[in-house]
Design a protein around this motif. Structure first.
Motif, PDB file in Angstrom:
ATOM      1  N   ARG A 110       0.828  -1.189   0.000  1.00  0.00           N
ATOM      2  CA  ARG A 110       0.000   0.000   0.000  1.00  0.00           C
ATOM      3  C   ARG A 110       0.866   1.243   0.000  1.00  0.00           C
ATOM      4  N   ALA A 111       0.367   2.286  -0.640  1.00  0.00           N
ATOM      5  CA  ALA A 111       1.107   3.544  -0.702  1.00  0.00           C
ATOM      6  C   ALA A 111       1.353   4.049   0.707  1.00  0.00           C
ATOM      7  N   GLY A 112       2.580   4.433   0.971  1.00  0.00           N
ATOM      8  CA  GLY A 112       2.922   4.951   2.284  1.00  0.00           C
ATOM      9  C   GLY A 112       3.517   3.933   3.219  1.00  0.00           C
ATOM     10  N   ASP A 113       3.381   2.629   2.927  1.00  0.00           N
ATOM     11  CA  ASP A 113       3.960   1.601   3.788  1.00  0.00           C
ATOM     12  C   ASP A 113       5.463   1.491   3.521  1.00  0.00           C
ATOM     13  N   PRO A 114       6.320   1.572   4.549  1.00  0.00           N
ATOM     14  CA  PRO A 114       7.762   1.420   4.321  1.00  0.00           C
ATOM     15  C   PRO A 114       8.125  -0.008   3.965  1.00  0.00           C
ATOM     16  N   LEU A 115       9.239  -0.160   3.276  1.00  0.00           N
ATOM     17  CA  LEU A 115       9.724  -1.491   2.943  1.00  0.00           C
ATOM     18  C   LEU A 115      10.147  -2.232   4.196  1.00  0.00           C
ATOM     19  N   THR A 116      10.175  -3.537   4.101  1.00  0.00           N
ATOM     20  CA  THR A 116      10.750  -4.394   5.136  1.00  0.00           C
ATOM     21  C   THR A 116      11.828  -5.248   4.479  1.00  0.00           C
ATOM     22  N   TYR A 117      12.677  -5.857   5.303  1.00  0.00           N
ATOM     23  CA  TYR A 117      13.711  -6.721   4.738  1.00  0.00           C
ATOM     24  C   TYR A 117      14.010  -7.869   5.684  1.00  0.00           C
ATOM     25  N   ARG A 118      14.621  -8.914   5.125  1.00  0.00           N
ATOM     26  CA  ARG A 118      14.978 -10.102   5.889  1.00  0.00           C
ATOM     27  C   ARG A 118      16.444 -10.427   5.647  1.00  0.00           C
ATOM     28  N   VAL A 119      17.107 -10.915   6.685  1.00  0.00           N
ATOM     29  CA  VAL A 119      18.508 -11.308   6.607  1.00  0.00           C
ATOM     30  C   VAL A 119      18.570 -12.824   6.649  1.00  0.00           C
ATOM     31  N   GLU A 120      18.861 -13.428   5.505  1.00  0.00           N
ATOM     32  CA  GLU A 120      18.909 -14.888   5.416  1.00  0.00           C
ATOM     33  C   GLU A 120      17.656 -15.519   6.012  1.00  0.00           C
ATOM     34  N   GLY A 121      16.506 -14.945   5.707  1.00  0.00           N
ATOM     35  CA  GLY A 121      15.233 -15.503   6.143  1.00  0.00           C
ATOM     36  C   GLY A 121      14.703 -14.967   7.447  1.00  0.00           C
ATOM     37  N   SER A 122      15.528 -14.264   8.236  1.00  0.00           N
ATOM     38  CA  SER A 122      15.092 -13.726   9.521  1.00  0.00           C
ATOM     39  C   SER A 122      14.765 -12.239   9.376  1.00  0.00           C
ATOM     40  N   PRO A 123      13.773 -11.728  10.124  1.00  0.00           N
ATOM     41  CA  PRO A 123      13.416 -10.312  10.002  1.00  0.00           C
ATOM     42  C   PRO A 123      14.605  -9.407  10.324  1.00  0.00           C
ATOM     43  N   GLY A 124      14.817  -8.392   9.495  1.00  0.00           N
ATOM     44  CA  GLY A 124      15.893  -7.434   9.712  1.00  0.00           C
ATOM     45  C   GLY A 124      15.417  -6.251  10.531  1.00  0.00           C
ATOM     46  N   ALA A 125      16.353  -5.600  11.201  1.00  0.00           N
ATOM     47  CA  ALA A 125      16.047  -4.443  12.037  1.00  0.00           C
ATOM     48  C   ALA A 125      16.832  -3.241  11.537  1.00  0.00           C
ATOM     49  N   ILE A 126      16.214  -2.075  11.585  1.00  0.00           N
ATOM     50  CA  ILE A 126      16.861  -0.851  11.135  1.00  0.00           C
ATOM     51  C   ILE A 126      18.007  -0.505  12.076  1.00  0.00           C
ATOM     52  N   GLY A 127      19.177  -0.238  11.505  1.00  0.00           N
ATOM     53  CA  GLY A 127      20.328   0.176  12.289  1.00  0.00           C
ATOM     54  C   GLY A 127      21.190  -0.953  12.811  1.00  0.00           C
TER      55      GLY A 127
END
Length: 438
Positions: free
Chosen positions: A80-97
């Motif tokens: 949806r417009a306005g939703d920030p991207l998310t990412y995963r590190v080798e299948g595990s949820p990534g955290a900002i910073g």
């Protein structure tokens, strides 16, 4: 009944009689004609009732199904417009910073828009921000392979030192060399825009298949070369050293030439645990695995042999590598034992200093123990102020001081960092903290 009621009833009867007489005078169809008309009307109504439901409800149902399908696509399949991207590190949820390190093998970051960033072995980076149109990635050292999915409004930024690589949608490799303070960009597809303090505005556009190297550092004077060593008189070649037990030292060339070769398999003696351990499973294979970079297999062999045995036998570099193997296997307690052994047995060596850095790194990344981490980074900097890990140790010390809200300490470290590494990965943070910002 009173008079008035009687009069009204009489009037009603007279009106009804006149209406009946008028109806009798009207021409009416015959009874058979009237029946045929009734039959035709009923048949028409019957046909209309059967045909209409077979067409109109089906069309309505199809339209409703299409609308529902489109609603599901836009609600779930597309961000949806306005939703920030998310990412995963080798299948595990990534955290900002959070720092991501690829110590031995490649590590991949998969983003929700289909983009991917791969960290080459020896690389450290972190995702600094995410938004609905892209993300920011800070490359502290090493190389990234970046593949960004192209969209009209995509905005990605990869930062290496003082440089920013602005990406819309493309594929490229980027390397930041901390020692040379040099950024290298090699395009595979598409184009990027590189900006930096030593790049003339409005920046440098780089398109596939172009490659560039950029640095803001002043050229370094070449180190004086030592004169070539004097040629010694020709002598007979030394004897080839024989296989040794891990606790033995390699003899010098002259000693090897004169001393008799030791037996290939020394006899086991009572009270000689080293000889017994050398014959145990995994006694030498862990070194083979370690030398080939197979840290997981090396650690498994060490655990089979006995960690205490290897703690007293391995070299400083081997202890650090085994510590990294345990850390990557998420065994921080075992990793700390190897690192501490390197510091105790090889105090003052490069391995001991690197072990201190990794102890600080585990406290920083694994537990958020900022005070403990800063102490270990300070140990590394005291022992190797110009070591290969000094920029990272000082930059992380700066982060620790900021997280602990030690403002005076943070300003001191920021000034040190800017003086030593004005174009380093933490230069932006150092400039902010040096100005007194929290």
């Amino acid at each position: 009944m009173d008079v008035r009621t009687k009069d009204v009833a009489a009037v009603g009867r007279r009106v009804a009689a006149h209406q009946d007489a008028a109806l009798e005078r009207l021409a009416r169809p015959a009874a058979a004609d009237r029946l045929q008309a009734i039959y035709r009307k009923e048949a028409a109504l019957s046909l209309r009732g059967r045909a209409a439901p077979s067409r109109r409800p089906l069309g309505i149902a199809l339209a409703a199904a299409c609308a529902a399908a489109f609603a599901l696509v836009f609600a779930f399949a597309l961000p949806r417009a306005g939703d920030p991207l998310t990412y995963r590190v080798e299948g595990s949820p990534g955290a900002i910073g959070r720092w991501v390190a690829a110590d031995v093998s490649q590590v991949g970051l998969d983003f929700s828009d289909g983009s991917r960033v791969d960290l080459a072995p020896g690389t450290r980076a972190r995702v600094t921000e995410v938004g609905p149109r892209g993300a920011g990635v800070l490359l502290e050292r090493g190389s990234l392979h970046v593949r960004v999915v192209h969209r009209d409004d995509t905005r990605w930024v990869v930062t290496g030192g003082p440089f920013e690589v602005h990406v819309i949608g493309t594929e490229f490799d980027v390397t930041w060399d901390t020692e040379a303070e040099e950024l290298a960009v090699s395009m595979i597809a598409g184009r990027v825009h590189v900006v930096g303090p030593c790049v003339e505005p409005p920046g440098r556009a780089v398109a596939a298949p172009e490659s560039i190297r950029l640095t803001c550092a002043a050229p370094r004077a070449a180190a004086p070369q030592a004169p070539p060593p004097a040629v010694a008189p020709e002598a007979s070649p030394p004897a080839r050293p024989t296989a040794l037990l891990p606790s033995e030292s390699v003899p010098s060339a002259s000693a090897a030439a004169t001393a008799p070769a030791p037996p290939a398999s020394p006899p086991a003696r009572a009270g000689a645990p080293l000889a017994e351990a050398a014959s145990a499973p995994g006694a030498g294979s862990w070194r083979v695995h370690l030398g080939a970079g197979r840290l997981g297999e090396a650690l498994a062999d060490v655990e089979l042999l006995g960690i205490d045995v290897v703690l007293g036998r391995a070299s400083g570099v081997e202890l650090v590598d085994l510590g990294s193997a345990a850390r990557l296997s998420r065994k921080p307690d075992v990793a700390a034992r190897f690192y501490q052994a390197a510091r105790q047995r090889f105090a003052g060596s490069d391995a001991a200093a690197v072990a201190a850095y990794h102890l600080g790194r585990m406290a920083f990344d694994g537990r958020g123990a900022w005070a403990e981490a800063e102490r270990w980074f300070a140990v590394y900097l005291a022992e190797r102020p110009r070591g290969a890990l000094a920029p990272e140790a000082l930059g992380r010390s700066l982060e620790c001081a900021r997280n602990l809200k030690l403002h005076a300490r943070a300003r001191e470290l920021a000034a040190r960092y800017l003086a030593a590494y004005p174009n380093g990965a933490h230069a932006g943070l150092a400039a902010t903290l040096a100005g007194g910002a929290d």
